[in-house]
Design a protein around this motif. Sequence first.
Motif, PDB file in Angstrom:
ATOM      1  N   UNK A 339      31.592 118.689  24.446  1.00 58.73           N
ATOM      2  CA  UNK A 339      30.447 119.486  23.972  1.00 58.73           C
ATOM      3  C   UNK A 339      30.852 120.810  23.318  1.00 58.73           C
ATOM      4  N   UNK A 340      31.900 121.454  23.823  1.00 58.99           N
ATOM      5  CA  UNK A 340      32.345 122.714  23.207  1.00 58.99           C
ATOM      6  C   UNK A 340      32.847 122.437  21.785  1.00 58.99           C
ATOM      7  N   UNK A 341      33.539 121.313  21.606  1.00 55.82           N
ATOM      8  CA  UNK A 341      34.045 120.936  20.273  1.00 55.82           C
ATOM      9  C   UNK A 341      32.889 120.646  19.321  1.00 55.82           C
ATOM     10  N   UNK A 342      31.824 120.014  19.835  1.00 57.51           N
ATOM     11  CA  UNK A 342      30.629 119.750  19.010  1.00 57.51           C
ATOM     12  C   UNK A 342      30.001 121.066  18.573  1.00 57.51           C
ATOM     13  N   UNK A 343      29.833 122.003  19.512  1.00 50.94           N
ATOM     14  CA  UNK A 343      29.224 123.309  19.196  1.00 50.94           C
ATOM     15  C   UNK A 343      30.083 124.088  18.202  1.00 50.94           C
ATOM     16  N   UNK A 344      31.399 124.098  18.413  1.00 52.00           N
ATOM     17  CA  UNK A 344      32.301 124.836  17.520  1.00 52.00           C
ATOM     18  C   UNK A 344      32.249 124.277  16.102  1.00 52.00           C
ATOM     19  N   UNK A 345      32.233 122.951  15.981  1.00 46.65           N
ATOM     20  CA  UNK A 345      32.194 122.301  14.659  1.00 46.65           C
ATOM     21  C   UNK A 345      30.875 122.616  13.954  1.00 46.65           C
ATOM     22  N   UNK A 346      29.769 122.592  14.699  1.00 51.49           N
ATOM     23  CA  UNK A 346      28.446 122.878  14.120  1.00 51.49           C
ATOM     24  C   UNK A 346      28.354 124.339  13.681  1.00 51.49           C
ATOM     25  N   UNK A 347      28.884 125.247  14.515  1.00 45.81           N
ATOM     26  CA  UNK A 347      28.827 126.679  14.182  1.00 45.81           C
ATOM     27  C   UNK A 347      29.671 127.000  12.953  1.00 45.81           C
TER      28      UNK A 347
END
Length: 460
Positions: A339-347
């Motif tokens: 989930x942190x990787x998903x958030x970082x990629x989206x940001x």
Amino acid sequence: MSHSTTTEASAQSDDAALSHGLKQRHLSMIALGGVIGAGLFVGSGAGIAAAGPSIVLAYTLSGLLVMLVMRMLGEMSAAYPSSGSFSAHAERAIGPWAGFTAGWAFWVLLCTAVGLEGIGAAQIVHGWLPGTPEWAWVALFMVVFCGTNLAAVKNFGEFEFWFAALKVGAISLFLVLGVLAITGVLPGTDSPGTSHLNDFLPNGGNGLIIGLLASVFAYGGLETVTIAAAESENPVKGVASAVRTAMWRIALFYIGSMAVIVTLVPWDSEEVVEKGPYVAALDELGIPGAGQLMNVVVLVALLSAMNANIYGASRIGYSLVGRGQGPKALGRVSGGVPRIAVLASSLFGFGCVLLSYWRPDDVFAWLLNMIGAVILVVWVFIAASQLRLRRRLAREAPGKLVVRMWGFPWLTWVALAAMAAVFVLMAREPDTRVQLYSTGAMTLALAAVGYARQRRRARG
């Protein structure tokens, strides 16, 4: 323990933390829909305007190269399924610096593409609802697809399944209508025959080169299926099936639709660039509401690409961290999702959108140039990795060669020579020369950092 064995064990243990919620139907449709992007619907217009009817030859040549690349990637991914895909293969075959370089370059490409696709989708919706701000639509799309990727992976698979089904249905209908019109069977239309194909190379070799470069970059996105396969019920079978059907998909959707368009519409028609080649062709057939209908399909293609690129970026980032190639926070998994990787990629993607509004002429333009040739750099790493891994596999684990590269090693060398030729052609054209140099600078910087890290870890 050898370096390759350590890498393999690390990739397998990292992916074990991910859920395996993608079904075979999800993978098949991701593979099918992955070749139908906004680059095909919109970007092909500039290629047709430059190359004329020879755009069919351009797409055929670049399509053959992509088939070879996918076959090589399929061979390695079936033998070593990993969410890191070509990045993990490059690390195993060449060294940690290669995995670091290919992985982070591709991560930057995917995240930037998320922003670009968000902007494109927002522009379409803004055209329908002029009173609404574009940035708000981008933010909404980001929240929706970040949300679907934060949830279980089967949600991503389900979204992509229906997005891909719509795209495949739309382009299949377009091809059927086009063939009927060309053969003179479609009611209310006269067959153009071959009247629009008389001047095959209207702008000579230079026009063909511009069309060839446009077609090479339109094929980007096929790699996602090998990333997704690691989270499927049967990774080896999934990759093998997706790669084996790549040939007819490319031939039918890309080369087939280019042939239909240049037969139906004069290549120098202004509408090909202004409205997009597919809308221009449908307008030529006199189909009412074709423009708006195609806008819906392009919107779906853009949203599908956003969804797939957030997914792909998060999994590449997660895999890199699992192999000790990035900040550990990105490697946290909860509910089978990084989930942190998903958030970082989206940001990162949304940051690119903000740059397009705040600094469109310098920082954003520099970012776009930097990712211009990343897909070619990735392909070079794929070919170089396959050259080394195939011999190792044949010697140590021949049973893992479920998918085999044709004509090894000769066709791998042919593919590498073709990539080198594309780099030379990019250096010749003023528009693509800046992209080539900017991507080259980023690649060298990443390689230097990756090599320094590799040396430091070896000493430690």
